[in-house]
Motif scaffolding. Structure first.
Motif, PDB file in Angstrom:
ATOM      1  N   ALA A  41       0.834  -1.211   0.000  1.00  8.29           N
ATOM      2  CA  ALA A  41       0.000   0.000   0.000  1.00  8.29           C
ATOM      3  C   ALA A  41       0.864   1.255   0.000  1.00  8.29           C
ATOM      4  O   ALA A  41       0.589   2.197  -0.748  1.00  8.29           O
ATOM      5  CB  ALA A  41      -0.942  -0.005   1.205  1.00  8.29           C
ATOM      6  N   LEU A  42       1.892   1.267   0.821  1.00 11.69           N
ATOM      7  CA  LEU A  42       2.775   2.440   0.865  1.00 11.69           C
ATOM      8  C   LEU A  42       3.379   2.696  -0.513  1.00 11.69           C
ATOM      9  O   LEU A  42       3.436   3.848  -0.968  1.00 11.69           O
ATOM     10  CB  LEU A  42       3.866   2.238   1.915  1.00 11.69           C
ATOM     11  CG  LEU A  42       3.377   2.232   3.366  1.00 11.69           C
ATOM     12  CD1 LEU A  42       4.472   1.715   4.289  1.00 11.69           C
ATOM     13  CD2 LEU A  42       2.906   3.613   3.789  1.00 11.69           C
ATOM     14  N   ALA A  43       3.809   1.656  -1.185  1.00  9.93           N
ATOM     15  CA  ALA A  43       4.378   1.797  -2.529  1.00  9.93           C
ATOM     16  C   ALA A  43       3.321   2.297  -3.511  1.00  9.93           C
ATOM     17  O   ALA A  43       3.597   3.188  -4.328  1.00  9.93           O
ATOM     18  CB  ALA A  43       4.969   0.474  -2.998  1.00  9.93           C
ATOM     19  N   ALA A  44       2.119   1.753  -3.447  1.00 12.13           N
ATOM     20  CA  ALA A  44       1.053   2.165  -4.365  1.00 12.13           C
ATOM     21  C   ALA A  44       0.709   3.635  -4.208  1.00 12.13           C
ATOM     22  O   ALA A  44       0.391   4.323  -5.182  1.00 12.13           O
ATOM     23  CB  ALA A  44      -0.197   1.305  -4.142  1.00 12.13           C
ATOM     24  N   TYR A  45       0.792   4.148  -2.982  1.00  4.07           N
ATOM     25  CA  TYR A  45       0.458   5.541  -2.699  1.00  4.07           C
ATOM     26  C   TYR A  45       1.677   6.467  -2.785  1.00  4.07           C
ATOM     27  O   TYR A  45       1.573   7.652  -2.523  1.00  4.07           O
ATOM     28  CB  TYR A  45      -0.179   5.668  -1.314  1.00  4.07           C
ATOM     29  CG  TYR A  45      -1.611   5.195  -1.255  1.00  4.07           C
ATOM     30  CD1 TYR A  45      -2.665   6.096  -1.383  1.00  4.07           C
ATOM     31  CD2 TYR A  45      -1.924   3.856  -1.060  1.00  4.07           C
ATOM     32  CE1 TYR A  45      -3.982   5.676  -1.307  1.00  4.07           C
ATOM     33  CE2 TYR A  45      -3.236   3.421  -0.989  1.00  4.07           C
ATOM     34  CZ  TYR A  45      -4.263   4.339  -1.117  1.00  4.07           C
ATOM     35  OH  TYR A  45      -5.569   3.921  -1.047  1.00  4.07           O
ATOM     36  N   GLY A  46       2.839   5.911  -3.119  1.00  2.48           N
ATOM     37  CA  GLY A  46       4.033   6.729  -3.318  1.00  2.48           C
ATOM     38  C   GLY A  46       4.776   7.105  -2.054  1.00  2.48           C
ATOM     39  O   GLY A  46       5.597   8.019  -2.065  1.00  2.48           O
ATOM     40  N   VAL A  47       4.528   6.412  -0.953  1.00  2.03           N
ATOM     41  CA  VAL A  47       5.250   6.681   0.295  1.00  2.03           C
ATOM     42  C   VAL A  47       6.507   5.819   0.300  1.00  2.03           C
ATOM     43  O   VAL A  47       6.435   4.600   0.434  1.00  2.03           O
ATOM     44  CB  VAL A  47       4.377   6.369   1.536  1.00  2.03           C
ATOM     45  CG1 VAL A  47       5.165   6.613   2.815  1.00  2.03           C
ATOM     46  CG2 VAL A  47       3.098   7.193   1.508  1.00  2.03           C
ATOM     47  N   ALA A  48       7.645   6.474   0.144  1.00  4.10           N
ATOM     48  CA  ALA A  48       8.889   5.730  -0.014  1.00  4.10           C
ATOM     49  C   ALA A  48       9.672   5.560   1.284  1.00  4.10           C
ATOM     50  O   ALA A  48      10.507   4.672   1.390  1.00  4.10           O
ATOM     51  CB  ALA A  48       9.775   6.428  -1.044  1.00  4.10           C
ATOM     52  N   ASP A  49       9.411   6.398   2.261  1.00  2.00           N
ATOM     53  CA  ASP A  49      10.262   6.405   3.442  1.00  2.00           C
ATOM     54  C   ASP A  49       9.449   6.285   4.727  1.00  2.00           C
ATOM     55  O   ASP A  49       9.512   7.163   5.583  1.00  2.00           O
ATOM     56  CB  ASP A  49      11.101   7.685   3.449  1.00  2.00           C
ATOM     57  CG  ASP A  49      12.215   7.650   4.475  1.00  2.00           C
ATOM     58  OD1 ASP A  49      12.676   6.545   4.809  1.00  2.00           O
ATOM     59  OD2 ASP A  49      12.603   8.725   4.970  1.00  2.00           O
ATOM     60  N   ALA A  50       8.688   5.213   4.870  1.00  2.00           N
ATOM     61  CA  ALA A  50       7.924   4.991   6.094  1.00  2.00           C
ATOM     62  C   ALA A  50       8.824   4.344   7.138  1.00  2.00           C
ATOM     63  O   ALA A  50       9.740   3.586   6.806  1.00  2.00           O
ATOM     64  CB  ALA A  50       6.724   4.098   5.820  1.00  2.00           C
ATOM     65  N   ARG A  51       8.554   4.651   8.378  1.00  2.00           N
ATOM     66  CA  ARG A  51       9.298   4.051   9.487  1.00  2.00           C
ATOM     67  C   ARG A  51       8.532   2.827   9.986  1.00  2.00           C
ATOM     68  O   ARG A  51       7.322   2.893  10.190  1.00  2.00           O
ATOM     69  CB  ARG A  51       9.443   5.058  10.615  1.00  2.00           C
ATOM     70  CG  ARG A  51      10.209   4.532  11.788  1.00  2.00           C
ATOM     71  CD  ARG A  51      10.449   5.608  12.808  1.00  2.00           C
ATOM     72  NE  ARG A  51      11.222   5.079  13.918  1.00  2.00           N
ATOM     73  CZ  ARG A  51      11.491   5.763  15.007  1.00  2.00           C
ATOM     74  NH1 ARG A  51      11.062   7.007  15.121  1.00  2.00           N
ATOM     75  NH2 ARG A  51      12.187   5.224  15.975  1.00  2.00           N
ATOM     76  N   THR A  52       9.227   1.727  10.198  1.00  2.00           N
ATOM     77  CA  THR A  52       8.616   0.522  10.745  1.00  2.00           C
ATOM     78  C   THR A  52       9.251   0.208  12.092  1.00  2.00           C
ATOM     79  O   THR A  52      10.470   0.203  12.222  1.00  2.00           O
ATOM     80  CB  THR A  52       8.799  -0.681   9.797  1.00  2.00           C
ATOM     81  OG1 THR A  52       8.182  -0.380   8.542  1.00  2.00           O
ATOM     82  CG2 THR A  52       8.163  -1.937  10.379  1.00  2.00           C
ATOM     83  N   VAL A  53       8.387  -0.011  13.082  1.00  2.68           N
ATOM     84  CA  VAL A  53       8.830  -0.332  14.434  1.00  2.68           C
ATOM     85  C   VAL A  53       8.138  -1.618  14.854  1.00  2.68           C
ATOM     86  O   VAL A  53       6.933  -1.756  14.682  1.00  2.68           O
ATOM     87  CB  VAL A  53       8.467   0.807  15.424  1.00  2.68           C
ATOM     88  CG1 VAL A  53       8.892   0.453  16.832  1.00  2.68           C
ATOM     89  CG2 VAL A  53       9.066   2.129  14.978  1.00  2.68           C
ATOM     90  N   ARG A  54       8.892  -2.568  15.394  1.00  2.00           N
ATOM     91  CA  ARG A  54       8.318  -3.827  15.870  1.00  2.00           C
ATOM     92  C   ARG A  54       8.178  -3.783  17.389  1.00  2.00           C
ATOM     93  O   ARG A  54       9.036  -3.214  18.084  1.00  2.00           O
ATOM     94  CB  ARG A  54       9.206  -5.012  15.477  1.00  2.00           C
ATOM     95  CG  ARG A  54       9.361  -5.248  13.983  1.00  2.00           C
ATOM     96  CD  ARG A  54       8.060  -5.459  13.236  1.00  2.00           C
ATOM     97  NE  ARG A  54       7.350  -6.676  13.540  1.00  2.00           N
ATOM     98  CZ  ARG A  54       7.424  -7.806  12.842  1.00  2.00           C
ATOM     99  NH1 ARG A  54       8.216  -7.863  11.776  1.00  2.00           N
ATOM    100  NH2 ARG A  54       6.720  -8.855  13.190  1.00  2.00           N
ATOM    101  N   VAL A  55       7.105  -4.377  17.877  1.00  2.00           N
ATOM    102  CA  VAL A  55       6.848  -4.509  19.312  1.00  2.00           C
ATOM    103  C   VAL A  55       6.589  -5.988  19.610  1.00  2.00           C
ATOM    104  O   VAL A  55       6.305  -6.762  18.699  1.00  2.00           O
ATOM    105  CB  VAL A  55       5.661  -3.629  19.762  1.00  2.00           C
ATOM    106  CG1 VAL A  55       5.976  -2.151  19.549  1.00  2.00           C
ATOM    107  CG2 VAL A  55       4.376  -4.009  19.056  1.00  2.00           C
ATOM    108  N   PRO A  56       6.670  -6.387  20.882  1.00  2.00           N
ATOM    109  CA  PRO A  56       6.489  -7.803  21.192  1.00  2.00           C
ATOM    110  C   PRO A  56       5.131  -8.366  20.781  1.00  2.00           C
ATOM    111  O   PRO A  56       5.061  -9.435  20.180  1.00  2.00           O
ATOM    112  CB  PRO A  56       6.668  -7.870  22.713  1.00  2.00           C
ATOM    113  CG  PRO A  56       7.504  -6.680  23.045  1.00  2.00           C
ATOM    114  CD  PRO A  56       7.093  -5.624  22.065  1.00  2.00           C
ATOM    115  N   GLY A  57       4.061  -7.661  21.110  1.00  2.00           N
ATOM    116  CA  GLY A  57       2.736  -8.195  20.821  1.00  2.00           C
ATOM    117  C   GLY A  57       1.729  -7.088  20.574  1.00  2.00           C
ATOM    118  O   GLY A  57       2.059  -5.900  20.589  1.00  2.00           O
ATOM    119  N   THR A  58       0.489  -7.471  20.379  1.00  2.00           N
ATOM    120  CA  THR A  58      -0.577  -6.521  20.066  1.00  2.00           C
ATOM    121  C   THR A  58      -0.852  -5.567  21.224  1.00  2.00           C
ATOM    122  O   THR A  58      -1.175  -4.402  21.011  1.00  2.00           O
ATOM    123  CB  THR A  58      -1.840  -7.296  19.657  1.00  2.00           C
ATOM    124  OG1 THR A  58      -1.524  -8.050  18.473  1.00  2.00           O
ATOM    125  CG2 THR A  58      -3.004  -6.378  19.361  1.00  2.00           C
TER     126      THR A  58
END
Length: 161
Positions: A41-58
């Motif tokens: 989705a980010l690629a389709a909408y042209g967002v090239a530099d999103a930040r991704t952060v992982r957490v242990p759980g929901t």
């Protein structure tokens, strides 16, 4: 299937938006699918530099989403999965995540994409994870919804001529 009746999402140029994705780490196969959907989705909408952060759980999604929103992101996409078990833990985690993510959006006036799967079993989660054999792509849908909402928030915040 819950995806029935979902609107077609208008693709627009969202390259000017600051976007963060916060994703749980449990249930690796499902989470990998949700993250891949968000990236599509980010690629389709042209967002090239999103930040991704992982957490242990929901359960940890809201606090990290709130910290990201406080940093000025236009949209925060929250991805997680909770599979029903034999204890009330499912209800507590689902309610806490949902209530917490709503609070993030309201407290920070930021678009929050809700990509938290709350499923009775693994098969339901896999069917919504955006994998090759899945019937739905909730990672993509949550990201698209967040971007569209961020655009709307930007439009209503702009001064009227």
């Amino acid at each position: 299937m819950s995806g029935h009746g979902a609107p077609d999402q208008e693709i627009f140029d969202a390259s000017g938006l600051r976007v963060a994705v916060v994703a749980a780490s449990r249930h690796t196969q499902v989470m990998d699918g949700l993250l891949a959907g968000a990236e599509r989705a980010l690629a389709a909408y042209g967002v090239a530099d999103a930040r991704t952060v992982r957490v242990p759980g929901t359960f940890e999604l809201p606090v990290v989403a709130s910290a990201l929103a406080a940093q000025g992101y236009d949209a925060v996409v929250a991805l997680g999965v909770v599979i029903r078990g034999g204890t009330p833990h499912f209800d507590y985690v689902c309610n806490a995540a949902t209530d917490g993510l709503v609070r993030v959006g309201l407290d920070h006036t930021v678009a929050v994409g809700f990509g938290v799967l709350t499923c009775d079993n693994d098969e339901q989660a896999l069917d919504r994870a955006g994998l090759p054999d899945s019937r739905e792509d909730k990672g993509y849908e949550a990201t698209s919804a967040a971007l569209l909402t961020a655009r709307t928030l930007g439009e209503i915040a702009a001064p009227t001529p």
